[in-house]
Design a protein around this motif. Sequence first.
Motif, PDB file in Angstrom:
ATOM      1  N   GLU A 195      15.782   7.503 -10.982  1.00  0.00           N
ATOM      2  CA  GLU A 195      15.826   6.852 -12.291  1.00  0.00           C
ATOM      3  C   GLU A 195      17.191   7.018 -12.934  1.00  0.00           C
ATOM      4  OE1 GLU A 195      11.212   7.034 -13.831  1.00  0.00           O
ATOM      5  OE2 GLU A 195      12.379   8.886 -13.900  1.00  0.00           O
ATOM      6  N   ALA A 196      17.785   8.185 -12.773  1.00  0.00           N
ATOM      7  CA  ALA A 196      19.113   8.412 -13.332  1.00  0.00           C
ATOM      8  C   ALA A 196      20.156   7.548 -12.633  1.00  0.00           C
ATOM      9  CB  ALA A 196      19.475   9.892 -13.208  1.00  0.00           C
ATOM     10  N   GLU A 197      20.027   7.429 -11.323  1.00  0.00           N
ATOM     11  CA  GLU A 197      20.969   6.613 -10.557  1.00  0.00           C
ATOM     12  C   GLU A 197      20.862   5.135 -10.936  1.00  0.00           C
ATOM     13  OE1 GLU A 197      23.731   5.268  -7.666  1.00  0.00           O
ATOM     14  OE2 GLU A 197      23.387   7.272  -8.497  1.00  0.00           O
ATOM     15  N   LEU A 198      19.629   4.645 -11.088  1.00  0.00           N
ATOM     16  CA  LEU A 198      19.410   3.235 -11.377  1.00  0.00           C
ATOM     17  C   LEU A 198      19.480   2.908 -12.867  1.00  0.00           C
ATOM     18  CD1 LEU A 198      16.501   2.628  -8.847  1.00  0.00           C
ATOM     19  CD2 LEU A 198      18.849   1.819  -8.641  1.00  0.00           C
ATOM     20  N   LYS A 199      19.402   3.971 -13.689  1.00  0.00           N
ATOM     21  CA  LYS A 199      19.494   3.824 -15.150  1.00  0.00           C
ATOM     22  C   LYS A 199      18.317   3.046 -15.749  1.00  0.00           C
ATOM     23  CE  LYS A 199      24.541   4.158 -15.304  1.00  0.00           C
ATOM     24  NZ  LYS A 199      24.710   4.467 -13.869  1.00  0.00           N
ATOM     25  N   VAL A 200      17.152   3.138 -15.092  1.00  0.00           N
ATOM     26  CA  VAL A 200      15.914   2.532 -15.618  1.00  0.00           C
ATOM     27  C   VAL A 200      14.740   3.440 -15.264  1.00  0.00           C
ATOM     28  CG1 VAL A 200      16.661   0.116 -15.517  1.00  0.00           C
ATOM     29  CG2 VAL A 200      15.622   1.169 -13.512  1.00  0.00           C
ATOM     30  N   PRO A 201      13.720   3.492 -16.118  1.00  0.00           N
ATOM     31  CA  PRO A 201      12.519   4.246 -15.742  1.00  0.00           C
ATOM     32  C   PRO A 201      11.758   3.504 -14.656  1.00  0.00           C
ATOM     33  CG  PRO A 201      12.167   3.119 -17.822  1.00  0.00           C
ATOM     34  CD  PRO A 201      13.614   2.916 -17.476  1.00  0.00           C
ATOM     35  N   LEU A 202      11.262   4.245 -13.689  1.00  0.00           N
ATOM     36  CA  LEU A 202      10.525   3.655 -12.568  1.00  0.00           C
ATOM     37  C   LEU A 202       9.028   3.883 -12.670  1.00  0.00           C
ATOM     38  CD1 LEU A 202      12.932   4.737  -9.691  1.00  0.00           C
ATOM     39  CD2 LEU A 202      12.813   2.498 -10.817  1.00  0.00           C
ATOM     40  N   LEU A 203       8.630   4.940 -13.409  1.00  0.00           N
ATOM     41  CA  LEU A 203       7.217   5.295 -13.514  1.00  0.00           C
ATOM     42  C   LEU A 203       6.816   5.486 -14.964  1.00  0.00           C
ATOM     43  CD1 LEU A 203       6.846   7.998 -10.688  1.00  0.00           C
ATOM     44  CD2 LEU A 203       6.240   5.581 -10.550  1.00  0.00           C
ATOM     45  N   ASP A 204       5.599   5.068 -15.271  1.00  0.00           N
ATOM     46  CA  ASP A 204       4.951   5.466 -16.515  1.00  0.00           C
ATOM     47  C   ASP A 204       4.040   6.636 -16.190  1.00  0.00           C
ATOM     48  OD1 ASP A 204       6.046   3.574 -18.247  1.00  0.00           O
ATOM     49  OD2 ASP A 204       4.594   2.047 -17.632  1.00  0.00           O
ATOM     50  N   ARG A 205       4.283   7.765 -16.798  1.00  0.00           N
ATOM     51  CA  ARG A 205       3.540   8.988 -16.499  1.00  0.00           C
ATOM     52  C   ARG A 205       2.512   9.241 -17.604  1.00  0.00           C
ATOM     53  NH1 ARG A 205       8.801   9.237 -15.013  1.00  0.00           N
ATOM     54  NH2 ARG A 205       9.387  10.286 -13.055  1.00  0.00           N
ATOM     55  N   SER A 206       1.294   9.603 -17.206  1.00  0.00           N
ATOM     56  CA  SER A 206       0.251   9.947 -18.168  1.00  0.00           C
ATOM     57  C   SER A 206      -0.660  10.994 -17.546  1.00  0.00           C
ATOM     58  CB  SER A 206      -0.572   8.705 -18.546  1.00  0.00           C
ATOM     59  OG  SER A 206      -1.403   8.305 -17.467  1.00  0.00           O
ATOM     60  N   VAL A 207      -1.609  11.492 -18.338  1.00  0.00           N
ATOM     61  CA  VAL A 207      -2.534  12.508 -17.820  1.00  0.00           C
ATOM     62  C   VAL A 207      -3.418  11.922 -16.725  1.00  0.00           C
ATOM     63  CG1 VAL A 207      -2.555  13.870 -19.933  1.00  0.00           C
ATOM     64  CG2 VAL A 207      -4.174  11.973 -19.672  1.00  0.00           C
ATOM     65  N   LYS A 208      -3.550  10.607 -16.685  1.00  0.00           N
ATOM     66  CA  LYS A 208      -4.388   9.968 -15.670  1.00  0.00           C
ATOM     67  C   LYS A 208      -3.627   9.673 -14.379  1.00  0.00           C
ATOM     68  CE  LYS A 208      -7.530   7.754 -18.971  1.00  0.00           C
ATOM     69  NZ  LYS A 208      -8.097   6.463 -19.439  1.00  0.00           N
ATOM     70  N   GLY A 209      -2.330   9.918 -14.369  1.00  0.00           N
ATOM     71  CA  GLY A 209      -1.540   9.655 -13.172  1.00  0.00           C
ATOM     72  C   GLY A 209      -0.283   8.891 -13.497  1.00  0.00           C
ATOM     73  N   ALA A 267      10.402  -2.338 -13.427  1.00  0.00           N
ATOM     74  CA  ALA A 267      11.519  -1.983 -12.530  1.00  0.00           C
ATOM     75  C   ALA A 267      11.002  -1.258 -11.296  1.00  0.00           C
ATOM     76  CB  ALA A 267      12.529  -1.119 -13.278  1.00  0.00           C
ATOM     77  N   GLY A 268       9.995  -0.403 -11.479  1.00  0.00           N
ATOM     78  CA  GLY A 268       9.412   0.313 -10.357  1.00  0.00           C
ATOM     79  C   GLY A 268       8.739  -0.623  -9.372  1.00  0.00           C
ATOM     80  N   GLN A 269       8.064  -1.662  -9.895  1.00  0.00           N
ATOM     81  CA  GLN A 269       7.437  -2.641  -9.017  1.00  0.00           C
ATOM     82  C   GLN A 269       8.484  -3.389  -8.201  1.00  0.00           C
ATOM     83  OE1 GLN A 269       5.235  -4.919 -11.909  1.00  0.00           O
ATOM     84  NE2 GLN A 269       3.349  -3.763 -11.574  1.00  0.00           N
ATOM     85  N   ALA A 270       9.577  -3.760  -8.854  1.00  0.00           N
ATOM     86  CA  ALA A 270      10.647  -4.463  -8.138  1.00  0.00           C
ATOM     87  C   ALA A 270      11.261  -3.574  -7.064  1.00  0.00           C
ATOM     88  CB  ALA A 270      11.721  -4.922  -9.125  1.00  0.00           C
ATOM     89  N   LEU A 271      11.490  -2.308  -7.418  1.00  0.00           N
ATOM     90  CA  LEU A 271      12.064  -1.386  -6.439  1.00  0.00           C
ATOM     91  C   LEU A 271      11.110  -1.191  -5.263  1.00  0.00           C
ATOM     92  CD1 LEU A 271      14.255   0.610  -5.559  1.00  0.00           C
ATOM     93  CD2 LEU A 271      13.046   2.382  -6.855  1.00  0.00           C
ATOM     94  N   ALA A 272       9.813  -1.097  -5.536  1.00  0.00           N
ATOM     95  CA  ALA A 272       8.837  -0.886  -4.465  1.00  0.00           C
ATOM     96  C   ALA A 272       8.892  -2.017  -3.447  1.00  0.00           C
ATOM     97  CB  ALA A 272       7.436  -0.765  -5.049  1.00  0.00           C
ATOM     98  N   HIS A 273       9.036  -3.253  -3.927  1.00  0.00           N
ATOM     99  CA  HIS A 273       9.127  -4.404  -3.022  1.00  0.00           C
ATOM    100  C   HIS A 273      10.332  -4.261  -2.093  1.00  0.00           C
ATOM    101  CE1 HIS A 273       9.230  -8.545  -1.617  1.00  0.00           C
ATOM    102  NE2 HIS A 273      10.489  -8.612  -2.001  1.00  0.00           N
ATOM    103  N   HIS A 274      11.496  -3.974  -2.670  1.00  0.00           N
ATOM    104  CA  HIS A 274      12.698  -3.827  -1.843  1.00  0.00           C
ATOM    105  C   HIS A 274      12.620  -2.593  -0.955  1.00  0.00           C
ATOM    106  CE1 HIS A 274      14.781  -7.138  -3.748  1.00  0.00           C
ATOM    107  NE2 HIS A 274      14.529  -6.634  -4.946  1.00  0.00           N
ATOM    108  N   ALA A 275      12.011  -1.525  -1.476  1.00  0.00           N
ATOM    109  CA  ALA A 275      11.930  -0.275  -0.707  1.00  0.00           C
ATOM    110  C   ALA A 275      11.079  -0.455   0.543  1.00  0.00           C
ATOM    111  CB  ALA A 275      11.348   0.833  -1.589  1.00  0.00           C
TER     112      ALA A 275
END
Length: 301
Positions: free
Chosen positions: A43-57, A63-71
Amino acid sequence: MRDIDPVSIRLFLATLEEGSIARAAAREAIVPSAVSKRISEMEAELKVPLLDRSVKGVHPTPAGQALAHHARNLLQGMDRMQREMAGYVEGVRGLIKVLASVTSLSGELPADIMRFRTERPQIEIDVEERTTPAIYRGVRDGLADVGIASEFASHEGLQVFPYRRYALAAVLPAGHALAEAAQLAYAQLLADDLVELSRDSGISQVFDDAARAARTSRTVRARVSSFETICTLVARGMGVGVVPLYLKAAKEKSLGLRFVPLADDWAQPRSFIAVRDYDTLPVAAQAFVAHLRESAAGGGD
């Protein structure tokens, strides 16, 4: 992304698949804090948050969805590269991933593959059966080098080459009232229970359209994964079906069936060889495509 390595990418995808950093860590045999650190560094390298974190997971941000596709594409390419390079070490020069439809695998494709392997034993071919729509999606998404499937699905965005044409026939119990006909229209089968391929097969939509054109409904008694199973169930009295005419030689006498060619304008479809871009295929895959095209041309439609 010069500082993002494959390990971090794998951990990120594992976290998305598990919906939890802790579960991803357990799956990958690493401590959760290390997974969290890797993702934070991304996230620091890409300068965008990739995950929304909560008590449920955790859930991916846009941005995370886009990265997942390319990854996923990146890791698939790396995995294929490693397998192909391993093949060179072992004396195997090339690995071709092929997705093929049940129609193709019930026809001439297995013989074409075996002739190719006989001529080029240094090349390995990995074949997986999929439905026609899934084959075109898989090739488009880079999951396979080559797809062989019918024309009964969209192949937009792909380069396709004609392969083989085949005829479709009604398959009926020998004692059926229509069994001695020279030809049949698909609509003539709709008074009977039907045995068909699974709903996600390419031809299913064709049957839907044909029934609508005939202004009647159809009753599908069973959906199965192969034409051979359709023949078996028809022989056991579960209904009638539509299968490639080339199964007649193997199934008609042995199962007590009758194969009657269909007269509908869609009943002589062609199979296609599909690739993303022939010019960018590995040399081994180019040779395989050329072999299939030559084999089909030499054997006619």
